[in-house]
Design a protein around this motif. Structure first.
Motif, PDB file in Angstrom:
ATOM      1  N   GLU A   1       0.836  -1.194   0.000  1.00 56.83           N
ATOM      2  CA  GLU A   1       0.000   0.000   0.000  1.00 56.83           C
ATOM      3  C   GLU A   1       0.874   1.248   0.000  1.00 56.83           C
ATOM      4  O   GLU A   1       1.932   1.294   0.631  1.00 56.83           O
ATOM      5  CB  GLU A   1      -0.902  -0.009   1.238  1.00 56.83           C
ATOM      6  N   LEU A   2       0.423   2.287  -0.707  1.00 56.53           N
ATOM      7  CA  LEU A   2       1.154   3.546  -0.785  1.00 56.53           C
ATOM      8  C   LEU A   2       0.580   4.541   0.208  1.00 56.53           C
ATOM      9  O   LEU A   2      -0.632   4.791   0.217  1.00 56.53           O
ATOM     10  CB  LEU A   2       1.090   4.118  -2.193  1.00 56.53           C
ATOM     11  N   LYS A   3       1.461   5.135   1.012  1.00 57.31           N
ATOM     12  CA  LYS A   3       1.053   6.144   1.990  1.00 57.31           C
ATOM     13  C   LYS A   3       1.747   7.453   1.647  1.00 57.31           C
ATOM     14  O   LYS A   3       2.962   7.487   1.453  1.00 57.31           O
ATOM     15  CB  LYS A   3       1.443   5.706   3.402  1.00 57.31           C
ATOM     16  N   LYS A   4       0.985   8.519   1.565  1.00 55.00           N
ATOM     17  CA  LYS A   4       1.568   9.812   1.198  1.00 55.00           C
ATOM     18  C   LYS A   4       2.635  10.236   2.201  1.00 55.00           C
ATOM     19  O   LYS A   4       2.513  10.010   3.405  1.00 55.00           O
ATOM     20  CB  LYS A   4       0.474  10.884   1.114  1.00 55.00           C
ATOM     21  N   ILE A   5       3.690  10.855   1.687  1.00 56.11           N
ATOM     22  CA  ILE A   5       4.753  11.388   2.533  1.00 56.11           C
ATOM     23  C   ILE A   5       4.603  12.897   2.592  1.00 56.11           C
ATOM     24  O   ILE A   5       4.697  13.589   1.569  1.00 56.11           O
ATOM     25  CB  ILE A   5       6.134  10.990   1.987  1.00 56.11           C
ATOM     26  N   GLN A   6       4.345  13.402   3.793  1.00 58.05           N
ATOM     27  CA  GLN A   6       4.215  14.829   4.033  1.00 58.05           C
ATOM     28  C   GLN A   6       4.954  15.182   5.321  1.00 58.05           C
ATOM     29  O   GLN A   6       5.361  14.303   6.091  1.00 58.05           O
ATOM     30  CB  GLN A   6       2.747  15.243   4.096  1.00 58.05           C
ATOM     31  N   LEU A   7       5.102  16.467   5.565  1.00 64.08           N
ATOM     32  CA  LEU A   7       5.891  16.917   6.711  1.00 64.08           C
ATOM     33  C   LEU A   7       5.321  16.469   8.044  1.00 64.08           C
ATOM     34  O   LEU A   7       6.067  16.214   8.985  1.00 64.08           O
ATOM     35  CB  LEU A   7       6.007  18.438   6.692  1.00 64.08           C
ATOM     36  N   ASP A   8       3.996  16.406   8.165  1.00 66.37           N
ATOM     37  CA  ASP A   8       3.415  16.060   9.453  1.00 66.37           C
ATOM     38  C   ASP A   8       3.785  14.647   9.883  1.00 66.37           C
ATOM     39  O   ASP A   8       4.035  14.394  11.063  1.00 66.37           O
ATOM     40  CB  ASP A   8       1.890  16.240   9.437  1.00 66.37           C
ATOM     41  N   SER A   9       3.861  13.724   8.923  1.00 67.02           N
ATOM     42  CA  SER A   9       4.192  12.334   9.254  1.00 67.02           C
ATOM     43  C   SER A   9       5.659  11.999   9.031  1.00 67.02           C
ATOM     44  O   SER A   9       6.169  11.030   9.606  1.00 67.02           O
ATOM     45  CB  SER A   9       3.325  11.383   8.415  1.00 67.02           C
ATOM     46  N   HIS A  10       6.352  12.781   8.206  1.00 65.08           N
ATOM     47  CA  HIS A  10       7.758  12.527   7.879  1.00 65.08           C
ATOM     48  C   HIS A  10       8.546  13.841   7.980  1.00 65.08           C
ATOM     49  O   HIS A  10       8.905  14.440   6.950  1.00 65.08           O
ATOM     50  CB  HIS A  10       7.890  11.944   6.479  1.00 65.08           C
ATOM     51  N   PRO A  11       8.809  14.320   9.196  1.00 65.13           N
ATOM     52  CA  PRO A  11       9.490  15.614   9.356  1.00 65.13           C
ATOM     53  C   PRO A  11      10.875  15.685   8.735  1.00 65.13           C
ATOM     54  O   PRO A  11      11.388  16.779   8.502  1.00 65.13           O
ATOM     55  CB  PRO A  11       9.541  15.806  10.877  1.00 65.13           C
ATOM     56  N   LEU A  12      11.485  14.528   8.425  1.00 65.75           N
ATOM     57  CA  LEU A  12      12.783  14.537   7.750  1.00 65.75           C
ATOM     58  C   LEU A  12      12.723  15.234   6.397  1.00 65.75           C
ATOM     59  O   LEU A  12      13.749  15.666   5.864  1.00 65.75           O
ATOM     60  CB  LEU A  12      13.300  13.102   7.556  1.00 65.75           C
ATOM     61  N   CYS A  13      11.531  15.356   5.832  1.00 70.43           N
ATOM     62  CA  CYS A  13      11.390  16.064   4.553  1.00 70.43           C
ATOM     63  C   CYS A  13      11.944  17.480   4.630  1.00 70.43           C
ATOM     64  O   CYS A  13      12.365  18.048   3.621  1.00 70.43           O
ATOM     65  CB  CYS A  13       9.923  16.104   4.144  1.00 70.43           C
ATOM     66  N   ALA A  14      11.948  18.058   5.821  1.00 68.82           N
ATOM     67  CA  ALA A  14      12.442  19.420   5.997  1.00 68.82           C
ATOM     68  C   ALA A  14      13.931  19.541   5.719  1.00 68.82           C
ATOM     69  O   ALA A  14      14.444  20.655   5.556  1.00 68.82           O
ATOM     70  CB  ALA A  14      12.131  19.911   7.408  1.00 68.82           C
ATOM     71  N   LEU A  15      14.639  18.423   5.652  1.00 65.50           N
ATOM     72  CA  LEU A  15      16.083  18.452   5.423  1.00 65.50           C
ATOM     73  C   LEU A  15      16.451  18.255   3.959  1.00 65.50           C
ATOM     74  O   LEU A  15      17.632  18.149   3.625  1.00 65.50           O
ATOM     75  CB  LEU A  15      16.776  17.388   6.283  1.00 65.50           C
ATOM     76  N   PHE A  16      15.459  18.199   3.085  1.00 72.93           N
ATOM     77  CA  PHE A  16      15.732  18.075   1.654  1.00 72.93           C
ATOM     78  C   PHE A  16      15.570  19.441   0.993  1.00 72.93           C
ATOM     79  O   PHE A  16      14.474  19.995   0.940  1.00 72.93           O
ATOM     80  CB  PHE A  16      14.772  17.079   1.000  1.00 72.93           C
ATOM     81  N   ASP A  17      16.685  19.978   0.505  1.00 74.68           N
ATOM     82  CA  ASP A  17      16.664  21.247  -0.215  1.00 74.68           C
ATOM     83  C   ASP A  17      16.506  20.951  -1.701  1.00 74.68           C
ATOM     84  O   ASP A  17      17.049  19.960  -2.207  1.00 74.68           O
ATOM     85  CB  ASP A  17      17.975  21.999   0.027  1.00 74.68           C
ATOM     86  N   GLN A  18      15.739  21.778  -2.397  1.00 71.16           N
ATOM     87  CA  GLN A  18      15.610  21.596  -3.840  1.00 71.16           C
ATOM     88  C   GLN A  18      15.777  22.934  -4.554  1.00 71.16           C
ATOM     89  O   GLN A  18      15.351  23.977  -4.065  1.00 71.16           O
ATOM     90  CB  GLN A  18      14.274  20.940  -4.202  1.00 71.16           C
ATOM     91  N   GLN A  19      16.426  22.883  -5.693  1.00 75.42           N
ATOM     92  CA  GLN A  19      16.645  24.060  -6.528  1.00 75.42           C
ATOM     93  C   GLN A  19      16.379  23.686  -7.983  1.00 75.42           C
ATOM     94  O   GLN A  19      16.629  22.556  -8.399  1.00 75.42           O
ATOM     95  CB  GLN A  19      18.075  24.587  -6.380  1.00 75.42           C
ATOM     96  N   ILE A  20      15.877  24.643  -8.740  1.00 74.64           N
ATOM     97  CA  ILE A  20      15.674  24.440 -10.167  1.00 74.64           C
ATOM     98  C   ILE A  20      16.900  24.971 -10.908  1.00 74.64           C
ATOM     99  O   ILE A  20      17.321  26.110 -10.695  1.00 74.64           O
ATOM    100  CB  ILE A  20      14.400  25.153 -10.651  1.00 74.64           C
ATOM    101  N   VAL A  21      17.470  24.132 -11.746  1.00 73.11           N
ATOM    102  CA  VAL A  21      18.687  24.490 -12.483  1.00 73.11           C
ATOM    103  C   VAL A  21      18.424  24.283 -13.969  1.00 73.11           C
ATOM    104  O   VAL A  21      17.875  23.259 -14.379  1.00 73.11           O
ATOM    105  CB  VAL A  21      19.882  23.629 -12.029  1.00 73.11           C
ATOM    106  N   HIS A  22      18.822  25.259 -14.774  1.00 69.71           N
ATOM    107  CA  HIS A  22      18.682  25.169 -16.228  1.00 69.71           C
ATOM    108  C   HIS A  22      20.055  24.891 -16.823  1.00 69.71           C
ATOM    109  O   HIS A  22      21.016  25.626 -16.570  1.00 69.71           O
ATOM    110  CB  HIS A  22      18.107  26.467 -16.787  1.00 69.71           C
TER     111      HIS A  22
END
Length: 355
Positions: free
Chosen positions: A48-69
């Motif tokens: 089963e697939l369970k959504k990953i969001q900050l409330d249940s997976h606070p480690l998401c806060a440690l992933f930085d993302q940037q858009i690069v061309h």
């Protein structure tokens, strides 16, 4: 009263850190590339697939993302960097291992389909592949897949969240006139354009600096509470609008700062953003914040449970639909003028089923 746009944010991969922009292209589904990707946890026993969001997976806060061309190949990509300790290895890894390149517009021809659900609104998406899944799984500490929405669409389930056709906004006389001239077809077309990416319940979230100042005033270290905790897309500020005035905003018009007579880009604000425990996440540790900064949700619950449809959740911000469904979109920039052009006389009532 005229305000200004003070910040813009985009979140290409949902739940990870946002990217602050100076200017953004906005279409019917919000800011370009916003929440086109999402992470799901795979339950080992059932698949089963369970959504990953900050409330249940606070480690998401440690992933930085940037858009690069990349000018050489013309490709635009998200560069994701993990800023914490990899649970699978127990120590920090080097920069090369801790970064991942994800094409903003992947070729879906070789990708397998997967059916996913977010807030009871399903969509057919694409799995990005084993290498992406392994990279996120190692860092989140749970079996994870990365999916791309592609040509998938999620339905808006909250009836009151859907933007109203112009005829309903302007009254029965205008509606009758529109009917006689045969222009009601535009209302049907606008409704068909109201579908979602992996944004929660609407394409955009609008927030107010004055309301953030009110939140900060409740804490001895309030300056540490940054707007990014609330994960908005568009932030506005200006004199004449008190804290929480946005509760009643129904329409916001944005226009270029130096464009006298320029076209105004209209946002229909249709519902409140009801909040969860993700407000308490510490973006430096990827854990629930310690001390009073871990009480943001609790303190807002004292007087911000103002939506009768979600009476246990405090409200911060307003969900919005761009009123540019029949165009190629519009550009909004930091510093643009923002003006409330229509207000509700009563509060919105949350009606998204099951959420």
């Amino acid at each position: 009263m005229t305000m200004k746009v003070t910040a813009l944010y985009v979140y290409p991969i949902k739940a990870l850190r946002g990217i602050e922009l100076k200017s953004a292209q906005i279409g019917p589904q919000g800011i370009d590339y916003d929440r086109r990707f999402m992470l799901y946890e795979v339950r080992p026993s059932t698949g089963e697939l369970k959504k990953i969001q900050l409330d249940s997976h606070p480690l998401c806060a440690l992933f930085d993302q940037q858009i690069v061309h990349f000018p050489g190949d013309g490709e635009s990509s998200i560069i994701v960097r993990f800023l914490g300790i990899c649970p699978a290895q127990g120590s920090a890894t080097n920069d090369e291992e801790n970064s991942l390149k994800v094409s903003l517009e992947p070729d879906t021809g070789s990708l397998s389909r997967v059916e996913v659900v977010l807030h009871d609104s399903p969509a057919s998406a694409y799995r990005m592949g084993d290498s992406y899944d392994a990279w996120f799984s190692q860092r989140l500490g749970v079996p994870t897949i990365l999916v791309y929405l592609g040509d998938g669409r999620r339905a808006v389930l909250g009836k009151t969240l859907l933007p109203k056709p112009k005829q309903q906004q302007e009254g029965w006389v205008s509606s009758l006139t529109s009917y006689i001239t045969g222009s009601l077809q535009g209302a049907s077309d606008a409704k068909s354009a109201s579908w979602l990416t992996f944004s929660d319940v609407a394409p955009l979230l609008v927030a107010s600096e004055s309301s953030l100042r009110d939140v900060r005033s409740r804490f001895s270290e309030g300056d540490l509470i940054e707007m990014y905790r609330f994960r908005p897309n568009i932030v506005v500020d200006g004199e004449g609008e008190d804290a929480w005035a946005e509760d009643f905003w129904a329409e916001l018009a944005v226009s270029p700062a130096n464009g006298d007579g320029a076209e105004k880009h209209v946002l229909q604000l249709t519902g409140n953003c009801v909040r969860c425990i993700s407000l308490n996440v510490d973006y430096e540790t990827g854990k629930p914040a310690a001390g009073e900064l871990g009480e943001v949700l609790k303190r807002l619950m004292k007087d911000r449970r103002v939506d009768a449809g979600s009476k246990w959740s405090p409200v911060f911000g307003r969900y919005a639909f761009p009123d540019c469904c029949h165009t190629d979109g519009c550009t909004v920039s930091v510093g643009d003028h923002a003006e409330v052009t229509r207000r509700n006389t009563e509060r919105s009532v949350w009606d998204w089923p099951g959420l």
